[in-house]
Design an enzyme around this catalytic site. Structure first.
Site, PDB file in Angstrom:
ATOM      1  CG  ASP A  63      -1.659  -1.248   1.274  1.00 55.33           C
ATOM      2  OD1 ASP A  63      -2.130  -1.664   0.464  1.00 55.33           O
ATOM      3  OD2 ASP A  63      -1.773  -1.800   2.639  1.00 55.33           O
ATOM      4  CG  ASP A  69       1.331   5.157   7.154  1.00 54.06           C
ATOM      5  OD1 ASP A  69       0.998   4.992   6.022  1.00 54.06           O
ATOM      6  OD2 ASP A  69       0.284   4.826   8.158  1.00 54.06           O
ATOM      7  CD  GLU A  92      -0.424  -1.350   7.629  1.00 49.80           C
ATOM      8  OE1 GLU A  92      -0.645  -0.467   8.406  1.00 49.80           O
ATOM      9  OE2 GLU A  92      -0.842  -1.374   6.361  1.00 49.80           O
ATOM     10  CD  GLU A  93       3.685   1.622   7.667  1.00 53.82           C
ATOM     11  OE1 GLU A  93       4.182   1.526   6.549  1.00 53.82           O
ATOM     12  OE2 GLU A  93       2.271   1.683   7.674  1.00 53.82           O
ATOM     13  CG  ASP A 115      -2.385  -0.479  11.308  1.00 51.57           C
ATOM     14  OD1 ASP A 115      -1.421   0.549  10.980  1.00 51.57           O
ATOM     15  OD2 ASP A 115      -3.347  -0.652  10.800  1.00 51.57           O
ATOM     16  CG  LEU A 117      -1.129   6.874  11.189  1.00 50.86           C
ATOM     17  CD1 LEU A 117      -1.264   7.236  12.658  1.00 50.86           C
ATOM     18  CD2 LEU A 117      -0.647   7.675  10.530  1.00 50.86           C
ATOM     19  CG  ASP A 118      -6.626   1.149  11.099  1.00 51.39           C
ATOM     20  OD1 ASP A 118      -6.385   0.309  10.073  1.00 51.39           O
ATOM     21  OD2 ASP A 118      -7.829   1.543  11.488  1.00 51.39           O
ATOM     22  CD  GLU A 274      -4.827  -3.659   9.529  1.00 50.71           C
ATOM     23  OE1 GLU A 274      -4.721  -2.688   9.249  1.00 50.71           O
ATOM     24  OE2 GLU A 274      -4.865  -4.509   8.495  1.00 50.71           O
TER      25      GLU A 274
HETATM   26  P1  AHG Z   1      -4.073   1.101   6.964  1.00 61.14           P
HETATM   27  O1  AHG Z   1      -4.238   2.436   6.714  1.00 61.14           O
HETATM   28  O2  AHG Z   1      -3.248   0.890   8.240  1.00 61.14           O
HETATM   29  O3  AHG Z   1      -3.438   0.335   5.622  1.00 61.14           O
HETATM   30  O4  AHG Z   1      -5.488   0.332   7.047  1.00 61.14           O
HETATM   31  C1  AHG Z   1      -6.764   0.674   6.441  1.00 61.14           C
HETATM   32  C2  AHG Z   1      -7.241  -0.666   6.513  1.00 61.14           C
HETATM   33  C3  AHG Z   1      -8.573  -0.503   7.566  1.00 61.14           C
HETATM   34  O5  AHG Z   1      -8.310   0.328   8.575  1.00 61.14           O
HETATM   35  C4  AHG Z   1      -9.832  -0.069   6.737  1.00 61.14           C
HETATM   36  O6  AHG Z   1     -10.965  -0.502   7.364  1.00 61.14           O
HETATM   37  C5  AHG Z   1      -9.617  -0.610   5.363  1.00 61.14           C
HETATM   38  O7  AHG Z   1      -8.253  -0.647   5.122  1.00 61.14           O
HETATM   39  C6  AHG Z   1     -10.228   0.179   3.954  1.00 61.14           C
HETATM   40  O8  AHG Z   1     -10.060  -0.347   3.158  1.00 61.14           O
HETATM   41  P2  AHG Z   1     -10.635  -0.016   1.716  1.00 61.14           P
HETATM   42  O9  AHG Z   1     -10.431   1.339   1.339  1.00 61.14           O
HETATM   43  O10 AHG Z   1     -10.458  -1.308   0.698  1.00 61.14           O
HETATM   44  O11 AHG Z   1     -12.250  -0.226   2.238  1.00 61.14           O
HETATM   45 MN    MN Z   2      -4.880  -0.520   9.240  1.00 59.70          MN
HETATM   46 MN    MN Z   3      -1.385   1.462   8.822  1.00 60.06          MN
END
Ligand code: AHG
Ligand code: MN
Ligand code: MN
Length: 334
Positions: A63, A69, A92-93, A115, A117-118, A274
């Site tokens: 990602d 993050d 995660e990082e 994680d 920063l979620d 997560e």
């Molecule tokens: P992160 O920012 O740590 O990568 O997590 C994002 C996760 C979660 O928190 C969220 O519910 C989901 O990804 C959203 O994904 P979509 O945009 O695919 O819905």
């Molecule tokens: Mn997350």
């Molecule tokens: Mn994250």
């Protein structure tokens, strides 16, 4: 004025109720609280300083990585490294887990998964983000370095887990397996103060939380269940930060789903840092957390730090209802 109970005081009180408590977990939780305050400070001023935006690299899961993050990841590593109670961190990082300083953390008993920063895509638009953490007791000998087996433990082995929501106010919610308590940061005194003792999730609720934009990419049983939510006049809420979406569900009841899609055949969310920590908290509050194969999340084998899982989590009666849809439609061809 009501007597204020700070996070530190609460943690120490909890330690004193266990005669064999050594204080190590207490100090580890305190270090996480310190890291959360520093991340909170930076999240709050993210719009003011040049820390917004994509750093230009991918994380281990592929990602886009936001600058915050990386910052949050480093803050938690530094605070835990200085604290002396944690031998290693999986994040995660980070592609692989990191060993912390064996001198500062001599004979440290715990590993932390996180994680940092979620929901980080929310930062640039000033919407809530969170931190998720889980604490395990290491399996390897405390006299040497930690190894991968210290991290690849089932959720049932969690010693503690929690989350921080950097929202309209900042709240830290955690459990050591004896109920769930929430602490709101009072910025005027710089302390997390007990604001939500013994949190319980409602047995049912009026909210469902899923990325409905992927509707056509879900399996039949999931589409039928979402149709049912819509037909039942449930309210759809989806922030895109699991911490934020589940925090609402903790208070108001509801269900959060991240099923498999054509792109994410095993689901998108990561089991170790997560799904497991959030499932531990939700179960401790009286809720349920399963995958779309109807297996309890906390019972799943963890084979890889960045392993993904589907998840259905929230109010127990709503998850039970979703199970009926899976049982009824999963054998039906599309
Ligand atoms: P992160 O920012 O740590 O990568 O997590 C994002 C996760 C979660 O928190 C969220 O519910 C989901 O990804 C959203 O994904 P979509 O945009 O695919 O819905
Ligand atoms: Mn997350
Ligand atoms: Mn994250």
């Amino acid at each position: 004025m009501n007597r204020i109970i700070t996070l530190d005081e609460f943690i120490i009180r909890g330690q004193n109720t266990y005669t064999d408590a050594t204080g190590h977990l207490t100090r580890l939780l305190r270090d996480i609280g310190i890291a959360a305050k520093i991340v909170n400070r930076e999240v709050n001023k993210a719009g003011l300083v040049n820390i917004l935006g994509i750093a230009g690299s991918d994380n281990a899961s592929g990602d886009d990585v936001q600058k915050l993050d990386i910052f949050a990841n480093q803050v938690f590593i530094d605070c835990l490294n200085n604290g002396g109670e944690c031998c290693g961190i999986a994040s995660e990082e980070l592609e692989d887990f990191v060993q912390l300083d064996p001198v500062k953390n001599k004979e440290a008993e715990y590993t932390v998964v996180m994680d940092p920063l979620d929901g980080s895509s929310n930062i640039d638009v000033n919407v809530s983000v969170g931190t998720i953490f889980g604490i395990y007791k290491r399996k390897s000998d405390v006299s040497g370095p930690c190894d991968i087996g210290d991290f690849l433990q089932k959720g049932t082995e969690l010693v503690a887990s929690g989350y921080v929501l950097y929202g309209t106010s900042t709240i830290l919610v955690y459990s050591t397996g004896n109920g769930v308590n929430g602490f709101t940061l009072d910025p005027s005194i710089g302390e997390f103060c007990l604001s939500h003792p013994d949190m319980k999730i409602p047995k049912t609720g009026n909210y469902y939380s899923v990325n409905q934009g992927y509707y056509l990419k879900f399996d039949l049983e999931m589409r039928r269940y979402i149709d049912h939510c819509s037909d039942s006049n449930l309210r759809l809420r989806y922030i895109g930060s699991m911490v934020s979406d589940l925090h609402r569900i903790m208070f108001q009841g509801g269900i959060f789903l991240y099923p498999n899609t054509r792109k994410y055949v095993d689901g998108k969310l990561r089991l170790l840092y997560e799904c497991n920590p959030m499932s531990f908290i939700i179960e401790q509050a009286g809720g349920t957390a399963i995958n779309t194969k109807l297996e309890r999340i906390l019972d799943l084998d963890v084979m890889d730090i960045h392993q993904r899982s589907t998840i259905v989590i929230g109010s127990p009666d709503m998850v039970a209802e979703m199970v009926k849809f899976v049982e009824r439609y999963s054998a039906v061809s599309i």
